[in-house]
Design a protein around this motif. Sequence first.
Motif, PDB file in Angstrom:
ATOM      1  N   ALA A   1       0.843  -1.209   0.000  1.00  0.00           N
ATOM      2  CA  ALA A   1       0.000   0.000   0.000  1.00  0.00           C
ATOM      3  C   ALA A   1       0.872   1.251   0.000  1.00  0.00           C
ATOM      4  N   CYS A   2       1.960   1.220   0.772  1.00  0.00           N
ATOM      5  CA  CYS A   2       2.874   2.364   0.841  1.00  0.00           C
ATOM      6  C   CYS A   2       3.603   2.568  -0.486  1.00  0.00           C
ATOM      7  N   LYS A   3       4.019   1.475  -1.097  1.00  0.00           N
ATOM      8  CA  LYS A   3       4.712   1.545  -2.394  1.00  0.00           C
ATOM      9  C   LYS A   3       3.805   2.182  -3.442  1.00  0.00           C
ATOM     10  N   ILE A   4       2.530   1.795  -3.437  1.00  0.00           N
ATOM     11  CA  ILE A   4       1.565   2.351  -4.389  1.00  0.00           C
ATOM     12  C   ILE A   4       1.354   3.838  -4.113  1.00  0.00           C
ATOM     13  N   THR A   5       1.276   4.195  -2.841  1.00  0.00           N
ATOM     14  CA  THR A   5       1.097   5.599  -2.467  1.00  0.00           C
ATOM     15  C   THR A   5       2.273   6.440  -2.943  1.00  0.00           C
ATOM     16  N   ASP A   6       3.478   5.943  -2.746  1.00  0.00           N
ATOM     17  CA  ASP A   6       4.673   6.647  -3.236  1.00  0.00           C
ATOM     18  C   ASP A   6       4.577   6.905  -4.739  1.00  0.00           C
ATOM     19  N   LYS A   7       4.110   5.889  -5.467  1.00  0.00           N
ATOM     20  CA  LYS A   7       4.010   6.013  -6.934  1.00  0.00           C
ATOM     21  C   LYS A   7       2.986   7.079  -7.322  1.00  0.00           C
ATOM     22  N   ILE A   8       1.858   7.126  -6.628  1.00  0.00           N
ATOM     23  CA  ILE A   8       0.835   8.129  -6.941  1.00  0.00           C
ATOM     24  C   ILE A   8       1.380   9.535  -6.683  1.00  0.00           C
ATOM     25  N   LEU A   9       2.105   9.693  -5.576  1.00  0.00           N
ATOM     26  CA  LEU A   9       2.691  11.004  -5.282  1.00  0.00           C
ATOM     27  C   LEU A   9       3.745  11.382  -6.324  1.00  0.00           C
ATOM     28  N   ALA A  10       4.518  10.413  -6.760  1.00  0.00           N
ATOM     29  CA  ALA A  10       5.528  10.685  -7.788  1.00  0.00           C
ATOM     30  C   ALA A  10       4.858  11.131  -9.091  1.00  0.00           C
ATOM     31  N   ASP A  11       3.762  10.449  -9.455  1.00  0.00           N
ATOM     32  CA  ASP A  11       3.018  10.844 -10.653  1.00  0.00           C
ATOM     33  C   ASP A  11       2.449  12.253 -10.487  1.00  0.00           C
ATOM     34  N   LEU A  12       1.945  12.537  -9.299  1.00  0.00           N
ATOM     35  CA  LEU A  12       1.388  13.862  -9.037  1.00  0.00           C
ATOM     36  C   LEU A  12       2.456  14.941  -9.177  1.00  0.00           C
ATOM     37  N   SER A  13       3.650  14.676  -8.661  1.00  0.00           N
ATOM     38  CA  SER A  13       4.724  15.674  -8.723  1.00  0.00           C
ATOM     39  C   SER A  13       5.095  16.025 -10.163  1.00  0.00           C
ATOM     40  N   LYS A  14       4.916  15.054 -11.067  1.00  0.00           N
ATOM     41  CA  LYS A  14       5.240  15.291 -12.481  1.00  0.00           C
ATOM     42  C   LYS A  14       4.123  16.045 -13.208  1.00  0.00           C
ATOM     43  N   LYS A  15       2.899  15.923 -12.691  1.00  0.00           N
ATOM     44  CA  LYS A  15       1.737  16.529 -13.357  1.00  0.00           C
ATOM     45  C   LYS A  15       1.184  17.727 -12.587  1.00  0.00           C
ATOM     46  N   ILE A  16       1.863  18.142 -11.532  1.00  0.00           N
ATOM     47  CA  ILE A  16       1.309  19.128 -10.619  1.00  0.00           C
ATOM     48  C   ILE A  16       1.038  20.471 -11.294  1.00  0.00           C
ATOM     49  N   LYS A  17       1.798  20.815 -12.327  1.00  0.00           N
ATOM     50  CA  LYS A  17       1.598  22.115 -12.963  1.00  0.00           C
ATOM     51  C   LYS A  17       0.261  22.206 -13.684  1.00  0.00           C
ATOM     52  N   ALA A  18      -0.353  21.049 -13.951  1.00  0.00           N
ATOM     53  CA  ALA A  18      -1.690  21.041 -14.554  1.00  0.00           C
ATOM     54  C   ALA A  18      -2.779  21.220 -13.504  1.00  0.00           C
ATOM     55  N   CYS A  19      -2.396  21.147 -12.244  1.00  0.00           N
ATOM     56  CA  CYS A  19      -3.344  21.318 -11.140  1.00  0.00           C
ATOM     57  C   CYS A  19      -3.296  22.764 -10.663  1.00  0.00           C
ATOM     58  N   LYS A  20      -4.431  23.395 -10.608  1.00  0.00           N
ATOM     59  CA  LYS A  20      -4.493  24.802 -10.192  1.00  0.00           C
ATOM     60  C   LYS A  20      -5.063  24.980  -8.785  1.00  0.00           C
ATOM     61  N   THR A  21      -5.870  24.020  -8.340  1.00  0.00           N
ATOM     62  CA  THR A  21      -6.563  24.166  -7.053  1.00  0.00           C
ATOM     63  C   THR A  21      -6.404  22.916  -6.195  1.00  0.00           C
ATOM     64  N   GLU A  22      -6.800  23.033  -4.932  1.00  0.00           N
ATOM     65  CA  GLU A  22      -6.803  21.878  -4.023  1.00  0.00           C
ATOM     66  C   GLU A  22      -7.640  20.747  -4.602  1.00  0.00           C
ATOM     67  N   LYS A  23      -8.816  21.079  -5.148  1.00  0.00           N
ATOM     68  CA  LYS A  23      -9.704  20.050  -5.702  1.00  0.00           C
ATOM     69  C   LYS A  23      -9.054  19.338  -6.877  1.00  0.00           C
ATOM     70  N   ASP A  24      -8.273  20.067  -7.681  1.00  0.00           N
ATOM     71  CA  ASP A  24      -7.574  19.432  -8.802  1.00  0.00           C
ATOM     72  C   ASP A  24      -6.628  18.351  -8.293  1.00  0.00           C
ATOM     73  N   VAL A  25      -5.905  18.651  -7.224  1.00  0.00           N
ATOM     74  CA  VAL A  25      -4.961  17.680  -6.651  1.00  0.00           C
ATOM     75  C   VAL A  25      -5.727  16.491  -6.075  1.00  0.00           C
ATOM     76  N   GLU A  26      -6.789  16.774  -5.347  1.00  0.00           N
ATOM     77  CA  GLU A  26      -7.615  15.697  -4.784  1.00  0.00           C
ATOM     78  C   GLU A  26      -8.135  14.789  -5.895  1.00  0.00           C
ATOM     79  N   ASN A  27      -8.655  15.377  -6.962  1.00  0.00           N
ATOM     80  CA  ASN A  27      -9.203  14.578  -8.061  1.00  0.00           C
ATOM     81  C   ASN A  27      -8.130  13.727  -8.723  1.00  0.00           C
ATOM     82  N   PHE A  28      -6.922  14.258  -8.865  1.00  0.00           N
ATOM     83  CA  PHE A  28      -5.817  13.489  -9.449  1.00  0.00           C
ATOM     84  C   PHE A  28      -5.543  12.251  -8.593  1.00  0.00           C
TER      85      PHE A  28
END
Length: 344
Positions: free
Chosen positions: A133-160
């Motif tokens: 579960a932790c390994k998967i969580t790390d991967k989701i955060l890593a993906d988020l860090s690469k796509k974060i510039k497409a997120c403008k709001t808190e809800k955008d990050v939550e939805n990702f």
Amino acid sequence: MRLEELKIILANKGLDSLFLYGRDGVKEYNIEYFADAYPLSACKLVITNNSSTLFVPDLEFQRMKKISKITVRTFDKRKLSGKVGFNGNYLSVNELKRIKKDNPRANFVDISDEIVKLRSVKSSEEISRIKEACKITDKILADLSKKIKACKTEKDVENFILEKTKELCLEPAFPPIVAAGSNAANPHHTPTNTRLKGWCIIDMGVKYKGYCSDITRTWFFGKPTNKNLNIYDEVLEAQKLGIKMAAGKSAAKNIDITIRKKLGKESSHFIHSTGHSVGREVHDPGISISSKSKTVLKEGMIVTIEPGLYWNGMGGLRIEDTVLVTKSGGKPLTNFTKELLVYE
């Protein structure tokens, strides 16, 4: 999980059985724990020294037969008798009254404390699932860090986060917390359409085969000041110290006290406990890492270490890992970078 150890507890207390009752729509996580089946609600579990039986509604019978490692039956009208253990932390007073009325030949004994102690130390299988579960969580955060510039709001990050979790056919361990700017002063903020600015706390986890992960990282949107950078380093160093102290036979309260001393004058802005247990529930019962805790850590426990600082109207930051307690200290199971990520 740990059925044989549970049966030893039943024998030592002179109990004939353990009865666990689940109401519709509300989880009795101990049923999932001992039946090793997920997800469950509106089920009953009866464990004796000789048998373990999960009673389910008719519509759940075929599904549960495929996934449960113990006997599955549909509800029947057999009555309990003898000395019967139950989980007093879960049943309401009225539910217990009704169950006693329906089973007049049974003498009910609350063994919730014993169940909590049993669940607090994880088996090798539980540790394996939480690691995944932790390994998967790390991967989701890593993906988020690469796509974060497409997120403008808190809800955008939550939805990702929620979409990535769904893509993996998993579910979140809890609703993600995304708190930017002044909202980061609230440790349990619910994401809104607030734009990402200043400190941004991201707290998330997933469930893998019924077991949770829990991680928090704080990123900065804009240009941080030297003061921002220094305070982040202070929290990070305090968190690393707390992880190092999470060894078997250590008093949980000493971890909390030491972290607050490490934070010095800023510790007045640390407004929650240092950590909690993680397992079937993201806040598993029985372990609190706080100044008032009576817990002595044991090898095989899994806890969070999560110091944070919060300033009303200004924001805040928190750094959290899911940590395995070992003989020599804590071993982080969440390993996404704790370097401060800055997005200008």
